[in-house]
Design a protein around this motif. Structure first.
Motif, PDB file in Angstrom:
ATOM      1  N   ALA A  95     -10.501 -12.780 -18.560  1.00  0.00           N
ATOM      2  CA  ALA A  95     -11.600 -13.746 -18.506  1.00  0.00           C
ATOM      3  C   ALA A  95     -12.351 -13.638 -17.188  1.00  0.00           C
ATOM      4  N   ALA A  96     -11.611 -13.452 -16.081  1.00  0.00           N
ATOM      5  CA  ALA A  96     -12.253 -13.349 -14.769  1.00  0.00           C
ATOM      6  C   ALA A  96     -13.158 -12.128 -14.696  1.00  0.00           C
ATOM      7  N   ALA A  97     -12.673 -10.996 -15.197  1.00  0.00           N
ATOM      8  CA  ALA A  97     -13.485  -9.775 -15.184  1.00  0.00           C
ATOM      9  C   ALA A  97     -14.723  -9.931 -16.057  1.00  0.00           C
ATOM     10  N   ARG A  98     -14.540 -10.550 -17.219  1.00  0.00           N
ATOM     11  CA  ARG A  98     -15.677 -10.743 -18.129  1.00  0.00           C
ATOM     12  C   ARG A  98     -16.723 -11.659 -17.514  1.00  0.00           C
ATOM     13  N   GLU A  99     -16.274 -12.766 -16.926  1.00  0.00           N
ATOM     14  CA  GLU A  99     -17.222 -13.700 -16.320  1.00  0.00           C
ATOM     15  C   GLU A  99     -17.969 -13.051 -15.159  1.00  0.00           C
ATOM     16  N   ALA A 100     -17.255 -12.298 -14.322  1.00  0.00           N
ATOM     17  CA  ALA A 100     -17.899 -11.623 -13.188  1.00  0.00           C
ATOM     18  C   ALA A 100     -18.918 -10.608 -13.677  1.00  0.00           C
ATOM     19  N   ARG A 101     -18.569  -9.884 -14.722  1.00  0.00           N
ATOM     20  CA  ARG A 101     -19.469  -8.868 -15.280  1.00  0.00           C
ATOM     21  C   ARG A 101     -20.746  -9.510 -15.841  1.00  0.00           C
ATOM     22  N   TYR A 102     -20.569 -10.577 -16.604  1.00  0.00           N
ATOM     23  CA  TYR A 102     -21.729 -11.225 -17.208  1.00  0.00           C
ATOM     24  C   TYR A 102     -22.632 -11.877 -16.158  1.00  0.00           C
ATOM     25  N   ARG A 103     -22.014 -12.443 -15.113  1.00  0.00           N
ATOM     26  CA  ARG A 103     -22.829 -13.024 -14.051  1.00  0.00           C
ATOM     27  C   ARG A 103     -23.707 -11.959 -13.396  1.00  0.00           C
ATOM     28  N   ALA A 104     -23.114 -10.804 -13.134  1.00  0.00           N
ATOM     29  CA  ALA A 104     -23.860  -9.724 -12.489  1.00  0.00           C
ATOM     30  C   ALA A 104     -24.983  -9.215 -13.389  1.00  0.00           C
ATOM     31  N   LEU A 105     -24.689  -9.036 -14.662  1.00  0.00           N
ATOM     32  CA  LEU A 105     -25.701  -8.536 -15.589  1.00  0.00           C
ATOM     33  C   LEU A 105     -26.808  -9.564 -15.811  1.00  0.00           C
ATOM     34  N   ASN A 106     -26.412 -10.842 -15.841  1.00  0.00           N
ATOM     35  CA  ASN A 106     -27.383 -11.919 -16.034  1.00  0.00           C
ATOM     36  C   ASN A 106     -28.456 -11.894 -14.952  1.00  0.00           C
ATOM     37  N   GLN A 107     -28.048 -11.616 -13.723  1.00  0.00           N
ATOM     38  CA  GLN A 107     -28.978 -11.648 -12.596  1.00  0.00           C
ATOM     39  C   GLN A 107     -29.995 -10.513 -12.642  1.00  0.00           C
ATOM     40  N   LEU A 108     -29.720  -9.476 -13.422  1.00  0.00           N
ATOM     41  CA  LEU A 108     -30.637  -8.336 -13.490  1.00  0.00           C
ATOM     42  C   LEU A 108     -31.840  -8.606 -14.386  1.00  0.00           C
ATOM     43  N   LEU A 109     -31.634  -9.390 -15.430  1.00  0.00           N
ATOM     44  CA  LEU A 109     -32.658  -9.532 -16.450  1.00  0.00           C
ATOM     45  C   LEU A 109     -33.811 -10.422 -16.019  1.00  0.00           C
ATOM     46  N   GLN A 110     -35.016  -9.939 -16.283  1.00  0.00           N
ATOM     47  CA  GLN A 110     -36.230 -10.720 -16.107  1.00  0.00           C
ATOM     48  C   GLN A 110     -36.785 -11.045 -17.498  1.00  0.00           C
ATOM     49  N   THR A 111     -37.871 -11.794 -17.534  1.00  0.00           N
ATOM     50  CA  THR A 111     -38.479 -12.168 -18.816  1.00  0.00           C
ATOM     51  C   THR A 111     -38.818 -10.914 -19.624  1.00  0.00           C
ATOM     52  N   ASP A 112     -38.468 -10.924 -20.899  1.00  0.00           N
ATOM     53  CA  ASP A 112     -38.725  -9.831 -21.849  1.00  0.00           C
ATOM     54  C   ASP A 112     -37.817  -8.625 -21.647  1.00  0.00           C
ATOM     55  N   ASP A 113     -36.780  -8.743 -20.799  1.00  0.00           N
ATOM     56  CA  ASP A 113     -35.782  -7.685 -20.690  1.00  0.00           C
ATOM     57  C   ASP A 113     -34.677  -7.920 -21.705  1.00  0.00           C
ATOM     58  N   VAL A 114     -33.967  -6.859 -22.072  1.00  0.00           N
ATOM     59  CA  VAL A 114     -32.827  -6.992 -22.976  1.00  0.00           C
ATOM     60  C   VAL A 114     -31.622  -6.277 -22.375  1.00  0.00           C
ATOM     61  N   LEU A 115     -30.453  -6.738 -22.769  1.00  0.00           N
ATOM     62  CA  LEU A 115     -29.188  -6.114 -22.384  1.00  0.00           C
ATOM     63  C   LEU A 115     -28.493  -5.650 -23.648  1.00  0.00           C
ATOM     64  N   LEU A 116     -28.124  -4.371 -23.702  1.00  0.00           N
ATOM     65  CA  LEU A 116     -27.401  -3.821 -24.843  1.00  0.00           C
ATOM     66  C   LEU A 116     -25.915  -3.748 -24.517  1.00  0.00           C
ATOM     67  N   LEU A 117     -25.092  -4.270 -25.415  1.00  0.00           N
ATOM     68  CA  LEU A 117     -23.639  -4.185 -25.294  1.00  0.00           C
ATOM     69  C   LEU A 117     -23.090  -3.371 -26.455  1.00  0.00           C
ATOM     70  N   ALA A 118     -21.991  -2.657 -26.213  1.00  0.00           N
ATOM     71  CA  ALA A 118     -21.479  -1.707 -27.201  1.00  0.00           C
ATOM     72  C   ALA A 118     -20.348  -2.275 -28.050  1.00  0.00           C
ATOM     73  N   GLN A 119     -20.172  -3.574 -28.077  1.00  0.00           N
ATOM     74  CA  GLN A 119     -19.104  -4.151 -28.892  1.00  0.00           C
ATOM     75  C   GLN A 119     -19.369  -3.864 -30.378  1.00  0.00           C
ATOM     76  N   HIS A 120     -18.317  -3.496 -31.076  1.00  0.00           N
ATOM     77  CA  HIS A 120     -18.462  -3.026 -32.456  1.00  0.00           C
ATOM     78  C   HIS A 120     -17.671  -3.903 -33.420  1.00  0.00           C
TER      79      HIS A 120
END
Length: 449
Positions: A95-120
């Motif tokens: 959970a700690a790794a996931r939360e840290a990862r999402y926080r970091a990725l969240n900060q990158l996105l600006q309006t109209d940006d998208v994040l692709l994840l490979a979960q299947h």
């Protein structure tokens, strides 16, 4: 042979999409996603592959360099982000790794940006099973959505209806080079235990388990969205837009099961994680066991306090409940004053409030309420105790000791954000100040008066 096609990605992208961030760990799943996205010439120019270094593996830096090399070959922009993924406050390492990862990725996105994840699809199956074992409700059993809001942009999972088998076939057919995280073989983590030991056994009996479980997740997702829409419509009627409090009278008219859904939705609006069944049960039991016109309860949850006053429930950050105990001089040039208790004052020009002539020539002191203060309001006869004024205005008890009093040359001129004494009062387009009391340090926006 896998039939993966770039249209799996492009059909999900909004028309206004600008930058396409790909969460790229170097593993086979994310490498296939990145490779598939980069095969589209129009899409390649917008891709930024992001490797998140959690610092939990000795080989993390080497994996980052591997990812950089692969991105160079694909002709896409590459970025490394380092995070602190150390578990805290009872968090598990996953959970700690996931939360840290999402926080970091969240900060990158600006309006109209998208994040692709490979979960299947297999990941979706594992997620639903884990949620089931943890006693989740419909929202948890909905698993991961294909498309969701994320920061300023969107989070997309194009592979949620794609099997792990198809992903591996694509990787082999295209001679892709990926890294293998040795921690994936450790069954100490719940997901790995499920993936390595339980799911293979289940698939011997039910070979299409990933498809059927994913279908169940889709059904739960549909039911969850219906509940969300219903709860939103109820909250629109029950919530005070200024204080964000919720009506106890309105809640009392709902069935108990409905009340639980609405309370969870209300708490989610404060950024709280879904509370446990035990917390919601305690909340509803205390509500039903007391008179609606009394203070019904005080419950602490995730750093917030749920408080009752005058047939309403309030959700207040615990750190914002401390009394103001200061005695501060407001420097003349400053338009703002930090109160040091999570709140601040702002002096703004207004059409009515404290006369500038009084303010500009006086020593301005901001003091805590001591008790017994009186105020004569404009247009009202007699002086009124602040206690009576607070009661009359329905100011919650915990807020009365938080709001500071403003004195001009030792004379009470105003209660911040509420009233101005008649002697200091004025109206006019350019000759008046209004003192606004507002939350600071991320305590929300409910105190803007």
């Amino acid at each position: 042979m896998s039939n993966l096609d770039p249209r799996l990605i492009t059909k999900l992208l909004p028309a206004s999409c600008r930058t396409v961030y790909v969460a790229y760990s170097g593993g086979v799943d994310s490498h296939v996603l990145l490779h598939l996205a980069a095969t589209g010439a129009q899409l390649r120019e917008r891709i930024v592959a992001v490797y998140v270094n959690h610092g939990l593996q000795a080989a993390a830096a080497a994996w980052g360099e591997h990812c950089r090399d692969q991105c160079r070959e694909l002709g896409v922009v590459f970025k490394i982000v380092k995070v602190d993924a150390v578990a805290r406050n009872g968090e598990g390492p996953e959970a700690a790794a996931r939360e840290a990862r999402y926080r970091a990725l969240n900060q990158l996105l600006q309006t109209d940006d998208v994040l692709l994840l490979a979960q299947h699809r297999d990941d979706q199956m594992e997620t639903l099973l884990l949620q089931l074992f943890r006693g989740a409700g419909v929202a948890g059993l909905a698993g991961m959505p294909v498309d969701a809001a994320f920061g300023c942009g969107r989070m997309l999972r194009p592979f949620l209806d794609t099997s792990k088998k198809d992903i591996c076939e694509y990787a082999l057919a295209n001679n892709l080079q990926w890294v293998e995280d040795p921690s994936n073989q450790s069954s100490d983590f719940d997901r790995n235990f499920l993936r390595n030991q339980i799911v293979p056994l289940l698939k011997q009996r039910w070979p299409s388990l990933d498809k059927t479980v994913a279908r169940s997740a889709a059904h739960c997702g549909e039911a969850s969205r219906m509940l969300e829409d219903w709860a939103d419509s109820i909250l629109a009627e029950l919530i005070d837009p200024e204080s964000k409090s919720i009506s106890l009278v309105g809640l009392s008219r709902l069935a108990e099961s409905q009340r639980r859904v609405v309370l969870r939705k209300w708490l989610a609006r404060f950024g709280l994680k879904p509370p446990s069944t035990a917390v919601i049960k305690a909340l509803t039991e205390q509500m039903s066991g007391r008179r609606l016109n009394a203070s019904p309860l005080q419950v602490q949850i995730q750093g917030y306090c749920i408080l009752g006053y005058r047939q309403k429930l309030f959700c207040i950050p615990a750190a914002a409940l401390g009394k103001f105990a200061g005695n501060l001089l407001w420097p003349k040039p400053d338009a703002r004053l930090d109160l040091g208790n999570g709140y601040g004052l702002a002096r703004v020009e207004a059409s009515s409030g404290i006369a500038k002539a009084h303010w500009d020539g006086a020593e301005v002191l901001v003091k805590a309420r001591a008790g017994g203060e009186k105020l004569k309001l404009p247009g009202r006869s007699g002086h009124h105790c602040l206690k009576k004024l607070y009661q009359e205005a329905g100011v919650p008890p915990w807020e009365r000791d938080q709001r500071p009093l403003v004195y001009l040359d030792g004379r009470l001129a105003a209660v911040a954000g509420l009233w101005v004494a008649e002697w200091a009062w004025a109206s006019g387009a350019t000759a008046v100040y209004r003192v606004v009391w507002q939350a600071e340090n991320g305590f929300g926006d409910s105190k803007r008066r």
